[in-house]
Design a protein around this motif. Structure first.
Motif, PDB file in Angstrom:
ATOM      1  N   LEU A  54       3.647  10.112   2.943  1.00  0.00           N
ATOM      2  CA  LEU A  54       3.446  11.658   4.081  1.00  0.00           C
ATOM      3  C   LEU A  54       2.691  11.330   5.379  1.00  0.00           C
ATOM      4  O   LEU A  54       4.159  11.484   6.098  1.00  0.00           O
ATOM      5  CB  LEU A  54       2.555  13.394   3.428  1.00  0.00           C
ATOM      6  CG  LEU A  54       3.192  13.486   1.678  1.00  0.00           C
ATOM      7  CD1 LEU A  54       2.204  14.123   1.348  1.00  0.00           C
ATOM      8  CD2 LEU A  54       4.590  14.146   2.082  1.00  0.00           C
ATOM      9  N   GLU A  55       2.418  10.216   4.972  1.00  0.00           N
ATOM     10  CA  GLU A  55       1.706   9.644   6.485  1.00  0.00           C
ATOM     11  C   GLU A  55       2.349   9.045   6.965  1.00  0.00           C
ATOM     12  O   GLU A  55       3.099   9.452   8.494  1.00  0.00           O
ATOM     13  CB  GLU A  55       0.258   8.989   6.150  1.00  0.00           C
ATOM     14  CG  GLU A  55      -0.696   8.991   7.809  1.00  0.00           C
ATOM     15  CD  GLU A  55      -1.100   8.009   8.010  1.00  0.00           C
ATOM     16  OE1 GLU A  55      -1.853   7.655   8.320  1.00  0.00           O
ATOM     17  OE2 GLU A  55      -1.127   6.945   6.780  1.00  0.00           O
ATOM     18  N   THR A  56       4.063   8.869   6.591  1.00  0.00           N
ATOM     19  CA  THR A  56       4.453   7.073   7.596  1.00  0.00           C
ATOM     20  C   THR A  56       5.686   8.166   7.628  1.00  0.00           C
ATOM     21  O   THR A  56       6.622   8.141   8.867  1.00  0.00           O
ATOM     22  CB  THR A  56       5.374   6.239   6.329  1.00  0.00           C
ATOM     23  OG1 THR A  56       5.785   7.170   5.074  1.00  0.00           O
ATOM     24  CG2 THR A  56       4.220   5.885   5.619  1.00  0.00           C
ATOM     25  N   ILE A  57       5.998   9.299   7.332  1.00  0.00           N
ATOM     26  CA  ILE A  57       7.566  10.041   7.437  1.00  0.00           C
ATOM     27  C   ILE A  57       7.803  10.104   8.825  1.00  0.00           C
ATOM     28  O   ILE A  57       8.662  10.102   8.954  1.00  0.00           O
ATOM     29  CB  ILE A  57       8.177  11.141   5.939  1.00  0.00           C
ATOM     30  CG1 ILE A  57       7.971  10.881   4.758  1.00  0.00           C
ATOM     31  CG2 ILE A  57       9.007  11.476   6.597  1.00  0.00           C
ATOM     32  CD1 ILE A  57       7.771  11.543   3.526  1.00  0.00           C
ATOM     33  N   PRO A  58       6.735  11.299   9.055  1.00  0.00           N
ATOM     34  CA  PRO A  58       6.983  11.844  11.002  1.00  0.00           C
ATOM     35  C   PRO A  58       7.509  10.199  11.551  1.00  0.00           C
ATOM     36  O   PRO A  58       7.843  10.779  12.752  1.00  0.00           O
ATOM     37  CB  PRO A  58       6.197  12.395  11.258  1.00  0.00           C
ATOM     38  CG  PRO A  58       5.196  12.169  10.272  1.00  0.00           C
ATOM     39  CD  PRO A  58       5.483  11.971   9.024  1.00  0.00           C
ATOM     40  N   THR A  59       5.923   9.487  11.203  1.00  0.00           N
ATOM     41  CA  THR A  59       6.053   7.873  12.060  1.00  0.00           C
ATOM     42  C   THR A  59       7.574   7.528  12.273  1.00  0.00           C
ATOM     43  O   THR A  59       7.958   6.879  13.706  1.00  0.00           O
ATOM     44  CB  THR A  59       5.074   7.386  12.425  1.00  0.00           C
ATOM     45  OG1 THR A  59       4.173   8.397  11.335  1.00  0.00           O
ATOM     46  CG2 THR A  59       5.559   6.447  12.850  1.00  0.00           C
ATOM     47  N   VAL A  60       7.993   7.623  10.885  1.00  0.00           N
ATOM     48  CA  VAL A  60       9.496   6.434  11.298  1.00  0.00           C
ATOM     49  C   VAL A  60      11.176   7.213  11.557  1.00  0.00           C
ATOM     50  O   VAL A  60      11.970   6.666  12.421  1.00  0.00           O
ATOM     51  CB  VAL A  60       9.526   6.018   9.855  1.00  0.00           C
ATOM     52  CG1 VAL A  60       9.950   6.546   8.882  1.00  0.00           C
ATOM     53  CG2 VAL A  60      10.473   4.318  10.484  1.00  0.00           C
ATOM     54  N   ILE A  73       1.165  -1.808  -0.441  1.00  0.00           N
ATOM     55  CA  ILE A  73       2.348  -1.312   0.421  1.00  0.00           C
ATOM     56  C   ILE A  73       3.348  -0.847   0.288  1.00  0.00           C
ATOM     57  O   ILE A  73       3.639  -0.487  -0.058  1.00  0.00           O
ATOM     58  CB  ILE A  73       2.926  -3.042   0.715  1.00  0.00           C
ATOM     59  CG1 ILE A  73       1.910  -4.058   0.590  1.00  0.00           C
ATOM     60  CG2 ILE A  73       4.152  -2.835   2.147  1.00  0.00           C
ATOM     61  CD1 ILE A  73       2.645  -5.369   0.624  1.00  0.00           C
ATOM     62  N   ILE A  74       3.488   0.468   1.569  1.00  0.00           N
ATOM     63  CA  ILE A  74       4.626   1.262   1.487  1.00  0.00           C
ATOM     64  C   ILE A  74       5.284   0.926   2.823  1.00  0.00           C
ATOM     65  O   ILE A  74       4.903   0.892   3.956  1.00  0.00           O
ATOM     66  CB  ILE A  74       3.616   2.782   1.601  1.00  0.00           C
ATOM     67  CG1 ILE A  74       3.074   3.373   0.606  1.00  0.00           C
ATOM     68  CG2 ILE A  74       5.298   3.904   1.774  1.00  0.00           C
ATOM     69  CD1 ILE A  74       1.999   4.003   0.281  1.00  0.00           C
ATOM     70  N   ILE A  75       6.836   0.531   2.432  1.00  0.00           N
ATOM     71  CA  ILE A  75       7.448   0.444   3.570  1.00  0.00           C
ATOM     72  C   ILE A  75       8.666   1.740   3.904  1.00  0.00           C
ATOM     73  O   ILE A  75       8.826   2.184   2.634  1.00  0.00           O
ATOM     74  CB  ILE A  75       8.952  -0.397   3.091  1.00  0.00           C
ATOM     75  CG1 ILE A  75       7.446  -2.139   3.559  1.00  0.00           C
ATOM     76  CG2 ILE A  75       9.724  -0.965   4.252  1.00  0.00           C
ATOM     77  CD1 ILE A  75       8.556  -3.154   2.845  1.00  0.00           C
ATOM     78  N   VAL A 132       5.183   0.575   8.078  1.00  0.00           N
ATOM     79  CA  VAL A 132       4.141  -0.066   7.123  1.00  0.00           C
ATOM     80  C   VAL A 132       2.429   0.496   6.695  1.00  0.00           C
ATOM     81  O   VAL A 132       2.080   0.379   7.190  1.00  0.00           O
ATOM     82  CB  VAL A 132       4.919  -1.264   6.619  1.00  0.00           C
ATOM     83  CG1 VAL A 132       4.544  -2.454   5.127  1.00  0.00           C
ATOM     84  CG2 VAL A 132       6.253  -2.015   7.255  1.00  0.00           C
ATOM     85  N   ASN A 133       2.845   0.470   5.332  1.00  0.00           N
ATOM     86  CA  ASN A 133       1.234   0.861   5.195  1.00  0.00           C
ATOM     87  C   ASN A 133       0.999   0.036   3.972  1.00  0.00           C
ATOM     88  O   ASN A 133       1.246  -0.059   3.211  1.00  0.00           O
ATOM     89  CB  ASN A 133       1.361   2.192   4.666  1.00  0.00           C
ATOM     90  CG  ASN A 133      -0.864   3.037   4.321  1.00  0.00           C
ATOM     91  OD1 ASN A 133      -1.107   1.784   3.722  1.00  0.00           O
ATOM     92  ND2 ASN A 133      -1.095   4.091   4.824  1.00  0.00           N
ATOM     93  N   ILE A 134       0.061  -0.344   5.061  1.00  0.00           N
ATOM     94  CA  ILE A 134      -0.970  -1.853   4.231  1.00  0.00           C
ATOM     95  C   ILE A 134      -1.894  -1.878   3.770  1.00  0.00           C
ATOM     96  O   ILE A 134      -2.346  -1.211   4.898  1.00  0.00           O
ATOM     97  CB  ILE A 134      -0.997  -3.122   4.729  1.00  0.00           C
ATOM     98  CG1 ILE A 134       1.027  -3.573   5.153  1.00  0.00           C
ATOM     99  CG2 ILE A 134      -1.342  -4.507   3.770  1.00  0.00           C
ATOM    100  CD1 ILE A 134       0.798  -4.946   5.995  1.00  0.00           C
ATOM    101  N   ASN A 135      -2.157  -1.162   2.881  1.00  0.00           N
ATOM    102  CA  ASN A 135      -4.309  -0.954   2.443  1.00  0.00           C
ATOM    103  C   ASN A 135      -3.840   0.026   2.654  1.00  0.00           C
ATOM    104  O   ASN A 135      -5.454  -0.064   3.136  1.00  0.00           O
ATOM    105  CB  ASN A 135      -4.535  -2.378   1.571  1.00  0.00           C
ATOM    106  CG  ASN A 135      -4.341  -3.520   1.149  1.00  0.00           C
ATOM    107  OD1 ASN A 135      -3.988  -3.294  -0.041  1.00  0.00           O
ATOM    108  ND2 ASN A 135      -4.157  -4.396   1.022  1.00  0.00           N
ATOM    109  N   GLY A 136      -3.630   1.095   3.137  1.00  0.00           N
ATOM    110  CA  GLY A 136      -4.103   2.514   3.153  1.00  0.00           C
ATOM    111  C   GLY A 136      -4.391   2.417   5.325  1.00  0.00           C
ATOM    112  O   GLY A 136      -4.419   3.269   5.825  1.00  0.00           O
ATOM    113  N   LEU A 152      -4.855   0.259  -9.041  1.00  0.00           N
ATOM    114  CA  LEU A 152      -3.649   1.267  -8.500  1.00  0.00           C
ATOM    115  C   LEU A 152      -4.857   2.171  -7.519  1.00  0.00           C
ATOM    116  O   LEU A 152      -5.563   2.406  -7.672  1.00  0.00           O
ATOM    117  CB  LEU A 152      -2.491   1.457  -9.129  1.00  0.00           C
ATOM    118  CG  LEU A 152      -1.782   0.449  -8.894  1.00  0.00           C
ATOM    119  CD1 LEU A 152      -2.098  -1.383 -10.108  1.00  0.00           C
ATOM    120  CD2 LEU A 152      -0.686   1.078  -9.985  1.00  0.00           C
ATOM    121  N   PRO A 153      -4.597   2.697  -5.729  1.00  0.00           N
ATOM    122  CA  PRO A 153      -4.683   3.474  -6.056  1.00  0.00           C
ATOM    123  C   PRO A 153      -4.212   4.930  -6.624  1.00  0.00           C
ATOM    124  O   PRO A 153      -3.151   4.886  -7.058  1.00  0.00           O
ATOM    125  CB  PRO A 153      -4.206   3.779  -4.253  1.00  0.00           C
ATOM    126  CG  PRO A 153      -3.943   2.487  -4.052  1.00  0.00           C
ATOM    127  CD  PRO A 153      -3.144   1.562  -5.170  1.00  0.00           C
TER     128      PRO A 153
END
Ligand code: PDD
Length: 299
Positions: A77-83, A115-117, A6-10, A66-67
């Protein structure tokens, strides 16, 4: 590997440690908007369309600051390889009013929470696609557009939950909602299509529904396939005369429907137009998304 990230506010956080304040108006009031995306070839699909709808929804709630799209994309894109090291992911973006005093005044929360889940994506099981699903028509009606307008993809989902509870009680996979004129609108988490005489028909936006990204994509899929896809006001009466029925959504693509309540649709098996549209949708989605360079995990 994590079940979710989860990305919360960056700030990137493992899902099991992701928390927001109880004073966030998303939690207090359901005051916020969201999008659900999925990847094909590990790249978010129809990202621009989802961003456009997110901003349209936010504007309707006077939700500001909004961002940028570029910033949101880089966080996603940052979340994908992590999950998930290799497979596809489902991404939910939420933007809430933010943290502030217990007040309906939007100035109480100058900064929204973003938030990005991201989670591993699972297609509906093959058996579901082979056999089709059962729907019900909920007694709960879709929100009137002059109440919480269904065209806003808002975090305020109680109406959809009430409809879906009826489906769970009756062993159905989705609930169809009517509008207050008795027209079909959509389902609790998906859009609805019927096929009659080779033409795929879907309720018009003026019936009061979410303009699904997959629904819009289906017009392009139909054009590629040489199958007419168009809007048409539909009612429960039409279940007697349609040949096929299916639902669409980002996460479920196209799922055939074989009955609504006690009414069997067509011959009670998934139909050929539904199958052809699904095959074409998958082909076009794969073709549209070329594999991406992966950034290193930050967790
Ligand atoms: N649901 N209608 C409703 C009420 C929905 O919640 C959804 C999507 C759709 C289909 O929209 P799209 O094709 O853009 O996914 C229609 C998503 C998947 C969700 O709630 O997570």
């Amino acid at each position: 590997m994590l079940d979710s990230v989860v990305n919360i506010n960056g700030i990137l956080t493992p899902g099991n440690r992701a928390t927001v304040s109880v004073f966030d108006h998303g939690f207090l009031y359901g005051d916020g908007v969201y999008e659900t995306l999925r990847s094909y070839n590990r790249k978010p699909f129809l990202l621009k369309q989802h961003f456009t709808r997110l901003r349209t929804s936010a504007r309707r709630l006077l939700l500001q600051n909004l961002p940028s799209d570029r910033e949101l994309e880089s966080r996603i894109l940052e979340t994908i390889p992590t999950v998930h090291p290799t497979g596809e992911v489902t991404i939910r973006i939420l933007v809430t009013r933010g943290v502030g005093e217990l007040s309906y005044n939007p100035t109480a929360c100058p900064t929204p929470t973003t938030i990005i889940i991201t989670r591993p994506h699972h297609n509906p099981p093959d058996e579901v696609i082979r056999k089709g699903i059962k729907l019900i028509v909920a007694s709960v009606v879709r929100n009137h557009p002059r109440s919480v307008d269904p065209s806003i993809k808002s975090n305020n989902l109680l109406n959809n939950i009430l409809a879906m509870q009826e489906a769970f009680q009756l062993g159905a996979a989705e609930a169809i909602l009517l509008n207050q004129r008795g027209e079909l609108t959509e389902c609790s988490q998906s859009n609805l299509f019927a096929v009659r005489n080779g033409v795929a028909l879907t309720p018009p936006l003026k019936s009061g529904l979410l303009e699904g990204v997959t629904r819009n994509f289906l017009f392009e899929v139909g054009a590629q396939l040489g199958t007419q896809v168009r809007e048409c006001v539909l009612t429960e009466e039409d279940f007697h005369s349609v040949d096929e029925l299916f639902i669409t959504s980002t996460t479920r693509e196209i799922v055939p429907v074989v009955s609504v309540g006690n009414q069997v649709i067509g011959d009670g098996t998934p139909g050929p137009i539904t199958s052809a549209l699904l095959a074409k949708l998958r082909e076009m989605a794969q073709a549209a998304n070329s594999p991406i360079e992966e950034s290193n995990s930050k967790l």
